[in-house]
Design a protein around this motif. Sequence first.
Motif, short mmCIF file in Angstrom:
data_model
loop_
_atom_site.label_atom_id
_atom_site.label_comp_id
_atom_site.label_asym_id
_atom_site.label_seq_id
_atom_site.Cartn_x
_atom_site.Cartn_y
_atom_site.Cartn_z
N ASN A 155 -91.30 -52.45 -20.35
CA ASN A 155 -90.35 -53.53 -20.09
C ASN A 155 -89.49 -53.11 -18.90
OD1 ASN A 155 -90.74 -55.76 -21.85
ND2 ASN A 155 -90.03 -54.51 -23.56
N ASN B 293 -83.12 -59.62 -18.77
CA ASN B 293 -82.83 -58.25 -19.19
C ASN B 293 -82.93 -58.01 -20.69
OD1 ASN B 293 -82.23 -57.90 -16.51
ND2 ASN B 293 -80.11 -57.28 -16.79
N PRO C 161 -87.67 -58.92 -22.68
CA PRO C 161 -88.17 -57.63 -23.18
C PRO C 161 -88.33 -57.61 -24.70
CG PRO C 161 -86.40 -57.27 -21.62
CD PRO C 161 -86.49 -58.74 -21.82
N LEU C 162 -87.38 -58.21 -25.42
CA LEU C 162 -87.48 -58.21 -26.88
C LEU C 162 -88.62 -59.12 -27.34
CD1 LEU C 162 -84.87 -56.67 -26.58
CD2 LEU C 162 -83.83 -58.14 -28.32
N ALA D 223 -91.84 -57.21 -26.64
CA ALA D 223 -92.00 -56.11 -27.60
C ALA D 223 -92.58 -56.63 -28.91
CB ALA D 223 -90.67 -55.41 -27.83
N HIS E 102 -88.71 -49.38 -23.07
CA HIS E 102 -87.67 -50.19 -22.44
C HIS E 102 -87.13 -49.40 -21.25
CE1 HIS E 102 -87.71 -53.14 -25.53
NE2 HIS E 102 -86.87 -52.56 -26.39
N SER F 34 -84.21 -48.75 -19.44
CA SER F 34 -82.78 -48.97 -19.65
C SER F 34 -82.01 -48.46 -18.43
CB SER F 34 -82.34 -48.27 -20.94
OG SER F 34 -80.99 -48.53 -21.22
N LYS G 46 -78.28 -53.77 -20.87
CA LYS G 46 -78.98 -52.50 -21.04
C LYS G 46 -78.61 -51.84 -22.37
CE LYS G 46 -81.47 -52.60 -17.36
NZ LYS G 46 -82.93 -52.78 -17.46
N LEU H 113 -80.83 -53.23 -25.05
CA LEU H 113 -82.16 -52.60 -25.14
C LEU H 113 -82.07 -51.29 -25.92
CD1 LEU H 113 -83.74 -53.08 -21.59
CD2 LEU H 113 -84.04 -54.48 -23.64
N HIS I 288 -81.66 -52.09 -29.57
CA HIS I 288 -82.91 -52.63 -30.10
C HIS I 288 -83.85 -51.49 -30.49
CE1 HIS I 288 -87.07 -54.33 -29.58
NE2 HIS I 288 -86.55 -55.28 -30.31
N ALA I 289 -83.99 -50.51 -29.60
CA ALA I 289 -84.87 -49.37 -29.89
C ALA I 289 -84.37 -48.59 -31.11
CB ALA I 289 -84.96 -48.45 -28.67
N SER J 239 -85.97 -46.36 -25.45
CA SER J 239 -85.24 -46.98 -24.35
C SER J 239 -84.84 -45.87 -23.39
CB SER J 239 -84.02 -47.73 -24.90
OG SER J 239 -83.44 -48.56 -23.93
#
Length: 250
Positions: free
Chosen positions: A87, A113, A117-118, A121, A138, A140, A158, A161, A164-165, A180
């Motif tokens: 990503n 951003n 990406p999500l 994923a 990701h 980042s 950022k 991200l 999220h990880a 990330s």
Amino acid sequence: MTPHTTRAIVSGHTRGLGAALAEQLLSRNIAVLALSRSRNAALAQRYPQTFEEVELDLANPERVAQWLAGDALSRFVDGAHSVLLFNNAGTVQPIGSLETQDAADIASAIGLNVATPLMLASAVATASVNASDRRIVHISSGAGRTAYPGWSIYCATKAALDHHARTVVLDTNRALRICSVAPGVIDTGMQAEIRGSGEEKFPLREKFEELKRSGQLVSPEQCATQLINFALSDAFGETPIADIREVIVR
């Protein structure tokens, strides 16, 4: 990982780090599906058998969702033993204090951003469910971990991200690894954009000008090598957050 059964998806592959990632993956005989608003004619000419690209406005989550509803992604990963997602696409805009930010620019930045990406994923994880090894990278930034004046949108996206990880790893899916990764300060168009910002919008501009003057920017090619080596290593996914400058690849 066995190159012949490894496939990678890369977003934002027409310039900078994304172009370097796509080129180096292809040079390792890893097939690449690349997503961007435009095409990379040079890569298409050099790797006609292993390179696919899709013109897609990644800042428009609606368009991305429409594309994901098709079968292009599932067809690309079908039969792969290992699947990688980079990503990479992103924007530093809008730069400036809160009262100077345009609503449409904020929405576009969050789409590019964070939302895309999500979405990618999740879609890659679903499409590659039969693969024995799935890895999500990701791209980042240190800005996701340190606040910078004028970068409230970039820092926030950022940081999203990163979190999220952190959260995905709690799902404890052993066949899926995610990290990330802050790639360091790279000599790309984004850095030129940052140096072109007025100090009233970005008070730390001089710091980034000095990084360029003193030769402290890393080339996209060098960073891509480090990122790919890390993504393919046993160390990838041991922690959900990493800085490529501190990673030790085993």
